[in-house]
Design an enzyme around this catalytic site. Structure first.
Site, PDB file in Angstrom:
ATOM      1  CG  HIS A 310      -3.932   0.303   1.941  1.00 12.83           C
ATOM      2  ND1 HIS A 310      -3.178   0.586   0.831  1.00 12.83           N
ATOM      3  CD2 HIS A 310      -3.681  -0.985   2.269  1.00 12.83           C
ATOM      4  CE1 HIS A 310      -2.515  -0.502   0.481  1.00 12.83           C
ATOM      5  NE2 HIS A 310      -2.797  -1.470   1.332  1.00 12.83           N
ATOM      6  CG  ASP A 368      -4.070  -6.515   7.711  1.00 21.17           C
ATOM      7  OD1 ASP A 368      -3.440  -5.613   7.152  1.00 21.17           O
ATOM      8  OD2 ASP A 368      -3.795  -7.722   7.590  1.00 21.17           O
TER       9      ASP A 368
HETATM   10  C1  SDX Z   1      -1.184  -3.843   4.945  1.00 19.87           C
HETATM   11  O1  SDX Z   1       1.199  -1.435   1.341  1.00 19.87           O
HETATM   12  C2  SDX Z   1       0.412  -2.474   1.291  1.00 19.87           C
HETATM   13  O2  SDX Z   1      -0.110  -2.787   0.235  1.00 19.87           O
HETATM   14  C3  SDX Z   1       0.182  -3.198   2.594  1.00 19.87           C
HETATM   15  C4  SDX Z   1      -0.852  -4.315   2.528  1.00 19.87           C
HETATM   16  C5  SDX Z   1      -0.371  -5.477   1.678  1.00 19.87           C
HETATM   17  O3  SDX Z   1      -1.237  -6.259   1.256  1.00 19.87           O
HETATM   18  O4  SDX Z   1       0.863  -5.656   1.547  1.00 19.87           O
HETATM   19  O5  SDX Z   1      -2.071  -3.829   2.026  1.00 19.87           O
HETATM   20  C6  SDX Z   1      -1.113  -4.903   3.922  1.00 19.87           C
HETATM   21  O6  SDX Z   1      -0.162  -3.535   5.524  1.00 19.87           O
HETATM   22  C7  SDX Z   1      -2.479  -3.111   5.168  1.00 19.87           C
HETATM   23  C8  SDX Z   1      -2.323  -1.927   6.192  1.00 19.87           C
HETATM   24  C9  SDX Z   1      -2.412  -2.532   7.581  1.00 19.87           C
HETATM   25  N1  SDX Z   1      -2.047  -1.532   8.602  1.00 19.87           N
HETATM   26  C10 SDX Z   1      -2.984  -1.107   9.480  1.00 19.87           C
HETATM   27  O7  SDX Z   1      -4.180  -1.402   9.466  1.00 19.87           O
HETATM   28  C11 SDX Z   1      -2.397  -0.243  10.589  1.00 19.87           C
HETATM   29  C12 SDX Z   1      -3.262   1.015  10.754  1.00 19.87           C
HETATM   30  N2  SDX Z   1      -3.097   1.812   9.561  1.00 19.87           N
HETATM   31  C13 SDX Z   1      -2.128   2.900   9.592  1.00 19.87           C
HETATM   32  O8  SDX Z   1      -0.973   2.607  10.300  1.00 19.87           O
HETATM   33  C14 SDX Z   1      -1.968   3.588   8.239  1.00 19.87           C
HETATM   34  O9  SDX Z   1      -3.201   3.752   7.719  1.00 19.87           O
HETATM   35  C15 SDX Z   1      -1.079   2.950   7.179  1.00 19.87           C
HETATM   36  C16 SDX Z   1       0.290   2.676   7.702  1.00 19.87           C
HETATM   37  C17 SDX Z   1      -1.693   1.699   6.683  1.00 19.87           C
HETATM   38  C18 SDX Z   1      -0.981   3.950   6.032  1.00 19.87           C
HETATM   39  O10 SDX Z   1      -0.338   5.056   6.512  1.00 19.87           O
HETATM   40  P1  SDX Z   1       0.009   6.299   5.545  1.00 19.87           P
HETATM   41  O11 SDX Z   1      -0.384   6.074   4.133  1.00 19.87           O
HETATM   42  O12 SDX Z   1       1.423   6.695   5.818  1.00 19.87           O
HETATM   43  O13 SDX Z   1      -1.013   7.359   6.013  1.00 19.87           O
HETATM   44  P2  SDX Z   1      -0.698   8.376   7.151  1.00 19.87           P
HETATM   45  O14 SDX Z   1      -0.095   7.646   8.300  1.00 19.87           O
HETATM   46  O15 SDX Z   1       0.011   9.527   6.560  1.00 19.87           O
HETATM   47  O16 SDX Z   1      -2.190   8.790   7.585  1.00 19.87           O
HETATM   48  C19 SDX Z   1      -2.836   9.872   6.977  1.00 19.87           C
HETATM   49  C20 SDX Z   1      -3.676  10.447   8.109  1.00 19.87           C
HETATM   50  C21 SDX Z   1      -2.851  10.852   9.322  1.00 19.87           C
HETATM   51  O17 SDX Z   1      -3.597  11.856   9.993  1.00 19.87           O
HETATM   52  P3  SDX Z   1      -3.182  13.422   9.734  1.00 19.87           P
HETATM   53  O18 SDX Z   1      -1.710  13.538  10.020  1.00 19.87           O
HETATM   54  O19 SDX Z   1      -3.545  13.684   8.271  1.00 19.87           O
HETATM   55  O20 SDX Z   1      -4.055  14.216  10.682  1.00 19.87           O
HETATM   56  O21 SDX Z   1      -4.583   9.442   8.597  1.00 19.87           O
HETATM   57  C22 SDX Z   1      -4.266   9.132   9.935  1.00 19.87           C
HETATM   58  C23 SDX Z   1      -2.859   9.627  10.182  1.00 19.87           C
HETATM   59  O22 SDX Z   1      -2.687   9.941  11.554  1.00 19.87           O
HETATM   60  N3  SDX Z   1      -4.348   7.681  10.034  1.00 19.87           N
HETATM   61  C24 SDX Z   1      -4.978   7.025  11.014  1.00 19.87           C
HETATM   62  C25 SDX Z   1      -4.888   5.670  10.657  1.00 19.87           C
HETATM   63  N4  SDX Z   1      -4.213   5.543   9.499  1.00 19.87           N
HETATM   64  C26 SDX Z   1      -3.856   6.798   9.128  1.00 19.87           C
HETATM   65  N5  SDX Z   1      -5.592   7.466  12.130  1.00 19.87           N
HETATM   66  C27 SDX Z   1      -6.155   6.505  12.895  1.00 19.87           C
HETATM   67  N6  SDX Z   1      -6.122   5.187  12.619  1.00 19.87           N
HETATM   68  C28 SDX Z   1      -5.510   4.731  11.514  1.00 19.87           C
HETATM   69  N7  SDX Z   1      -5.491   3.444  11.228  1.00 19.87           N
END
Ligand code: SDX
Length: 434
Positions: A310, A368
């Site tokens: 998140h 989710d």
């Molecule tokens: C919702 O914003 C809100 O409040 C949204 C929400 C709402 O109520 O409106 O809460 C609803 O959208 C919840 C989120 C649902 N999405 C998912 O479950 C999809 C999977 N999650 C990711 O796509 C991700 O975690 C995000 C998009 C939710 C957050 O992404 P960020 O904050 O941009 O974090 P990032 O992508 O920079 O990740 C940091 C690190 C990275 O690795 P490094 O580059 O540091 O090595 O964590 C990794 C990312 O690759 N990473 C994941 C991951 N999420 C982040 N790796 C594997 N699986 C994941 N789910």
């Protein structure tokens, strides 16, 4: 918003004059540095892709503390609202800032109930879609189309029009989501009934047919009502920011909510519950989790653990905890305690919470992760999960939109950029082009 004694000073190593900025304090949460005069005084922009360090507005609606895993709607903890209130009480709270007393609640419920029907001609919009159209494409289209029926409530500067539009949107979303479902099934639309609660009405419109009435199960209705409460608002997330930006141009509320639905559809946002369930289906069984987690850790695979991580919660998403409890309740009520998907989800959660790769990146289950399992158990098709999310979030979007329109500081949102394209050049004649 209180001005802090402390100021922020920006100085430049090239000897350019330094500049001071005021700092404002909210009631709780991080202070903000007011940089509005930055470009005018320095000719420079800030640069913040994804707005990781940017407060886009001053809001009093929802507060999130990502480290504490705290979520407050108008100051009330989500854990208390999910147990002590129902969704329409939560809608009243988000819209008006206070919980309703008994009279206010009855009046609000009655007003919403008597707006649940959509114009009879709305049904013709559905016929233009393929039966297998994704429900989110149907909702983007039909919610946007609502504007064509309500020219009497499109003056966004009239508080009465804004209130009428808010009620219409909150009341009609369940009807449109259920119609999208019925259309995909080739079953006739079911009209709302005024003797049912908001959520029971929705479940009846989803599952009743002309041949058989829907038997309301209070445990299941309560579970879905809680899902709606948990999804009602969430500060300045991507879809809420989309609604605010659309509204800042003066677009009507139906168009703004349609824009929010379009943004929510993305798998990184509201589409994650559908993606999380598809992920569990693809993993298949507990013994395949290790292989899948290996793929997730291999960046080149592009595979993410859907329902994990998140932008704000770098600790447990408080909604995930409540959603897991709701999962237990629903599966027990339906005699599905041994539901393989739930067992797989819990095994995956356990492995992820112990695995250094996820712990280091602060990746915890978000709202989710479990919501798809509960909705599946309720008989809601996977493709409709995000539509349910949109139905719940409509009150948050409209409350945030209303707050923005009534904010005297409000102006059209128009970010700038760092330009890395070609400097000016002349158009060559065709004969000279390579
Ligand atoms: C919702 O914003 C809100 O409040 C949204 C929400 C709402 O109520 O409106 O809460 C609803 O959208 C919840 C989120 C649902 N999405 C998912 O479950 C999809 C999977 N999650 C990711 O796509 C991700 O975690 C995000 C998009 C939710 C957050 O992404 P960020 O904050 O941009 O974090 P990032 O992508 O920079 O990740 C940091 C690190 C990275 O690795 P490094 O580059 O540091 O090595 O964590 C990794 C990312 O690759 N990473 C994941 C991951 N999420 C982040 N790796 C594997 N699986 C994941 N789910």
């Amino acid at each position: 918003m209180n001005k802090s004694e402390t100021k922020a000073t920006l100085s430049f190593s090239d000897g350019s004059p330094s500049i001071e900025f005021p700092i404002y304090k909210g009631t709780i949460g991080p202070d903000v540095i007011d940089i509005r005069k930055l470009y005018g005084e320095t000719g420079k922009f800030t640069y913040d892709p994804g707005f990781m360090s940017t407060a886009s507005c001053n809001s009093a609606i929802t507060y999130i503390d990502g480290d504490k895993g705290e979520l407050l709607y108008r100051g009330y903890p989500i854990e208390q609202l999910a147990v002590n209130c129902d969704f329409l009480e939560t809608c009243y709270l988000l819209l008006n800032g206070e919980l309703p007393n008994a009279t206010e609640k009855n009046d609000f419920v009655k007003t919403v109930t008597y707006h649940t029907m959509v114009h009879e001609q709305m049904q013709f919009f559905f016929r233009g879609f393929r039966r297998d159209a994704h429900p989110m494409s149907v909702l983007v289209g039909t919610v946007g189309a609502l504007a064509s029926f309500y020219h009497d409530s499109l003056d966004i500067n009239d508080p009465h029009h804004r209130r009428v539009s808010a009620i219409r949107l909150i009341a009609k979303m369940p009807t449109l989501v259920a119609m999208a479902h019925k259309y995909s099934m080739g079953q006739p639309f079911v009209y709302p009934r005024n003797d049912l609660s908001y959520t029971a009405n929705f479940m009846r419109m989803m599952f009743a047919t002309p041949c058989e009435e829907y038997k309301v199960n209070d445990v299941l209705v309560r579970a879905l009502d809680r899902i709606l409460i948990l999804h009602a608002d969430h500060e300045q997330n991507a879809s809420t920011s989309t609604v605010r930006l659309s509204g800042s141009s003066g677009a009507n509320p139906f168009a703004c909510i349609a824009a929010g639905i379009a943004c929510l559809w993305g798998p990184a946002h509201g589409g994650a519950n559908e993606a999380a369930l598809n992920m569990l289906r693809d993993i298949g069984s507990v013994d395949k989790i290790g292989e899948f987690v290996k793929k997730v850790k291999d960046k080149s695979s592009g595979v993410k653990l859907m329902g994990f991580g998140h932008r704000v919660y770098k600790n447990y998403d408080p909604r995930a905890k409540l959603m897991r409890e709701t999962c237990h309740e629903v599966l027990a009520e339906l005699g599905l305690e041994n539901d393989p998907q739930f067992k797989l989800a819990m095994a995956l959660e356990k492995i992820a919470l112990e695995d250094d790769y996820f712990v280091q990146r602060k990746l915890y289950p978000n709202v989710d992760f479990y919501s798809g399992i509960v909705q599946s158990a309720l008989g809601i098709p996977v493709q409709l999960f995000t539509g349910i999310f949109a139905m719940a979030r409509t009150v948050g979007w409209i409350a945030q939109w209303n707050e923005m329109i009534s904010d005297p500081e409000q102006k059209i949102g128009r970010p700038r950029q760092l330009f890395s394209g070609s400097p000016v050049r002349n158009v060559p004649p065709m004969s000279e082009r390579k």
